[in-house]
Write an enzyme that holds these catalytic residues in place. Structure first.
Site, PDB file in Angstrom:
ATOM      1  N   ASN A 154       0.868  -1.177   0.000  1.00 10.76           N
ATOM      2  CA  ASN A 154       0.000   0.000   0.000  1.00 10.76           C
ATOM      3  C   ASN A 154       0.904   1.226   0.000  1.00 10.76           C
ATOM      4  O   ASN A 154       1.474   1.577   1.028  1.00 10.76           O
ATOM      5  CB  ASN A 154      -0.893  -0.034   1.251  1.00 10.76           C
ATOM      6  CG  ASN A 154      -1.697   1.230   1.436  1.00 10.76           C
ATOM      7  OD1 ASN A 154      -1.773   2.072   0.533  1.00 10.76           O
ATOM      8  ND2 ASN A 154      -2.305   1.382   2.600  1.00 10.76           N
TER       9      ASN A 154
ATOM     10  N   LYS B  22       0.130   4.237  -0.335  1.00 10.23           N
ATOM     11  CA  LYS B  22      -0.532   5.433   0.226  1.00 10.23           C
ATOM     12  C   LYS B  22      -0.308   6.628  -0.694  1.00 10.23           C
ATOM     13  O   LYS B  22      -0.192   6.445  -1.907  1.00 10.23           O
ATOM     14  CB  LYS B  22      -0.045   5.675   1.659  1.00 10.23           C
ATOM     15  CG  LYS B  22      -0.146   4.407   2.512  1.00 10.23           C
ATOM     16  CD  LYS B  22       0.029   4.640   3.980  1.00 10.23           C
ATOM     17  CE  LYS B  22      -0.078   3.301   4.701  1.00 10.23           C
ATOM     18  NZ  LYS B  22      -0.038   3.421   6.148  1.00 10.23           N
TER      19      LYS B  22
ATOM     20  N   HIS C  82      -9.478   1.164   4.699  1.00  4.47           N
ATOM     21  CA  HIS C  82      -8.209   1.356   5.411  1.00  4.47           C
ATOM     22  C   HIS C  82      -8.436   2.302   6.599  1.00  4.47           C
ATOM     23  O   HIS C  82      -9.241   3.230   6.517  1.00  4.47           O
ATOM     24  CB  HIS C  82      -7.157   1.930   4.456  1.00  4.47           C
ATOM     25  CG  HIS C  82      -5.793   1.921   5.066  1.00  4.47           C
ATOM     26  ND1 HIS C  82      -5.374   2.910   5.922  1.00  4.47           N
ATOM     27  CD2 HIS C  82      -4.779   1.040   4.976  1.00  4.47           C
ATOM     28  CE1 HIS C  82      -4.138   2.630   6.329  1.00  4.47           C
ATOM     29  NE2 HIS C  82      -3.753   1.492   5.769  1.00  4.47           N
TER      30      HIS C  82
ATOM     31  N   GLU D  76      -6.806   4.707   7.682  1.00  4.76           N
ATOM     32  CA  GLU D  76      -6.610   6.135   7.391  1.00  4.76           C
ATOM     33  C   GLU D  76      -7.853   6.733   6.730  1.00  4.76           C
ATOM     34  O   GLU D  76      -8.179   7.905   6.953  1.00  4.76           O
ATOM     35  CB  GLU D  76      -5.356   6.322   6.526  1.00  4.76           C
ATOM     36  CG  GLU D  76      -4.097   6.117   7.361  1.00  4.76           C
ATOM     37  CD  GLU D  76      -2.916   5.562   6.603  1.00  4.76           C
ATOM     38  OE1 GLU D  76      -2.884   5.624   5.358  1.00  4.76           O
ATOM     39  OE2 GLU D  76      -1.989   5.037   7.270  1.00  4.76           O
TER      40      GLU D  76
ATOM     41  N   GLU E 113      -5.416  -4.980  10.514  1.00  2.00           N
ATOM     42  CA  GLU E 113      -4.426  -3.927  10.733  1.00  2.00           C
ATOM     43  C   GLU E 113      -4.757  -3.159  12.010  1.00  2.00           C
ATOM     44  O   GLU E 113      -5.551  -2.206  11.971  1.00  2.00           O
ATOM     45  CB  GLU E 113      -4.430  -2.956   9.557  1.00  2.00           C
ATOM     46  CG  GLU E 113      -4.056  -3.580   8.239  1.00  2.00           C
ATOM     47  CD  GLU E 113      -3.451  -2.539   7.308  1.00  2.00           C
ATOM     48  OE1 GLU E 113      -2.302  -2.725   6.903  1.00  2.00           O
ATOM     49  OE2 GLU E 113      -4.113  -1.536   7.018  1.00  2.00           O
TER      50      GLU E 113
ATOM     51  N   GLY F 289       2.309   2.314  10.772  1.00  2.00           N
ATOM     52  CA  GLY F 289       3.225   3.434  10.618  1.00  2.00           C
ATOM     53  C   GLY F 289       3.935   3.836  11.898  1.00  2.00           C
ATOM     54  O   GLY F 289       4.537   4.903  11.964  1.00  2.00           O
TER      55      GLY F 289
ATOM     56  N   SER G 162       3.350  -1.961  10.371  1.00  2.00           N
ATOM     57  CA  SER G 162       4.802  -1.944  10.619  1.00  2.00           C
ATOM     58  C   SER G 162       5.499  -3.249  10.236  1.00  2.00           C
ATOM     59  O   SER G 162       6.461  -3.653  10.891  1.00  2.00           O
ATOM     60  CB  SER G 162       5.105  -1.565  12.080  1.00  2.00           C
ATOM     61  OG  SER G 162       4.634  -0.248  12.349  1.00  2.00           O
TER      62      SER G 162
HETATM   63  P1  PGA Z   1       2.765   0.375   7.620  1.00  2.11           P
HETATM   64  O1  PGA Z   1       1.296   0.569   6.981  1.00  2.11           O
HETATM   65  O2  PGA Z   1       3.312  -0.905   7.038  1.00  2.11           O
HETATM   66  O3  PGA Z   1       3.539   1.587   7.170  1.00  2.11           O
HETATM   67  O4  PGA Z   1       2.590   0.300   9.082  1.00  2.11           O
HETATM   68  C1  PGA Z   1       0.452  -0.534   6.787  1.00  2.11           C
HETATM   69  C2  PGA Z   1      -0.831  -0.059   6.175  1.00  2.11           C
HETATM   70  O5  PGA Z   1      -1.273   1.032   6.488  1.00  2.11           O
HETATM   71  O6  PGA Z   1      -1.453  -0.768   5.340  1.00  2.11           O
END
Ligand code: PGA
Length: 263
Positions: A16, A18, A101, A103, A171, A177, A217
């Site tokens: 992803n 983003k 997601h 976010e 997640e 993140g 992460s």
């Molecule tokens: P990250 O994000 O690997 O940077 O923690 C995962 C995600 O948001 O799908």
């Protein structure tokens, strides 16, 4: 005694990206990774770049086993919805789409009801869905993880008749993140709970054959811990998917570990 059927779940690693990488940067990253990704078999590989990079990457990846996905999709087919992307627009460009997601839930007022509309629209138009669920830190600390996950799974899949085109990504919001991933065992426990929740509506067999990823992460150094859990069928990778070495390591380690679990 009933014999255990081997599961049919092909591991899936999705990157992803983003809101990162313009077209030139996207092409550069794909060119850097492509050969190493294609050399790995037994793992489905999906890149989810920003919408603006889908068409150029599709051309770049013609004939490749590396697949593409969108990061979101609107539920209407067309019309006066400034800024939105319809499933009809995505369908010719990619196979998958990420929906729900955290976010999107956090910054763009996504709810289980709107996640569900997007899931249904995507499926209607032949897109496969990676539906994200996950509890935030407060829910986790107050022991409400299962309650939140059950609500998100049931709500997101309302009126979805079968799971054949669905991947779930577990997640935990506190792990995204932050550099503070869940533990393999902790993630696997929630993934098992997700399968039990799926089984309530779709039966044990369908639940058992549905892939559930972990995300939050994940990197080349910790992927083995998650893939070592037979319940977890791959990863949704954010930050580390922007680094060729990390992402290709994640895919390669997944193939090794899942290959040995299958045999
Ligand atoms: P990250 O994000 O690997 O940077 O923690 C995962 C995600 O948001 O799908």
């Amino acid at each position: 005694m009933p014999t255990e059927q081997p599961n049919k779940r092909v591991p899936i690693i999705a990157g992803n990206w983003k809101m990162n990488l313009d077209v030139a940067e996207s092409l550069r990253l794909v060119r850097e990774m492509r050969e190493r990704l294609e050399a790995v078999t037994g793992v489905e590989k999906v890149l989810c770049p920003p919408f603006t990079s889908l068409a150029p990457l599709q051309a770049e990846l013609a004939g490749s086993a590396v697949k593409l996905g969108g990061q979101n999709v609107f539920w209407e087919e067309k019309g006066a919805y400034t800024g939105e992307i319809s499933p009809l627009m995505l369908k010719p460009l990619c196979e998958y789409v990420i929906v729900g997601h955290s976010e999107r839930r956090q910054y763009f007022v996504e709810t289980d009801a709107t996640v569900n509309k997007r899931v249904q629209a995507a499926l209607k138009h032949g897109l496969k869905v990676i539906m994200c669920v996950g509890e935030n830190l407060e829910d986790n600390r107050s022991g409400r993880t299962e309650e939140v996950i059950a609500r998100q799974v049931r709500g997101g899949l309302e009126n979805v008749p079968d799971l054949s085109e669905i991947v779930i990504a577990y997640e935990p919001v506190w792990a995204i993140g932050t550099g503070l991933p869940a533990t393999g065992a902790g993630a696997a426990a929630v993934v098992s709970f997700i399968r039990r929740t799926l089984a309530e509506r779709y039966g044990d067999n369908a639940a058992r054959n549905t892939r559930v990823q972990y995300g939050g992460s994940v990197n080349g150094g910790n992927i083995a811990e998650f893939m070592g859990e037979s319940e977890i069928d791959g990863a949704l990778v954010g930050g580390a998917s922007l680094k060729a070495a990390d992402f290709t390591t994640i895919v390669a380690r997944t193939a090794e570990i899942k290959g040995s679990q299958a045999s």
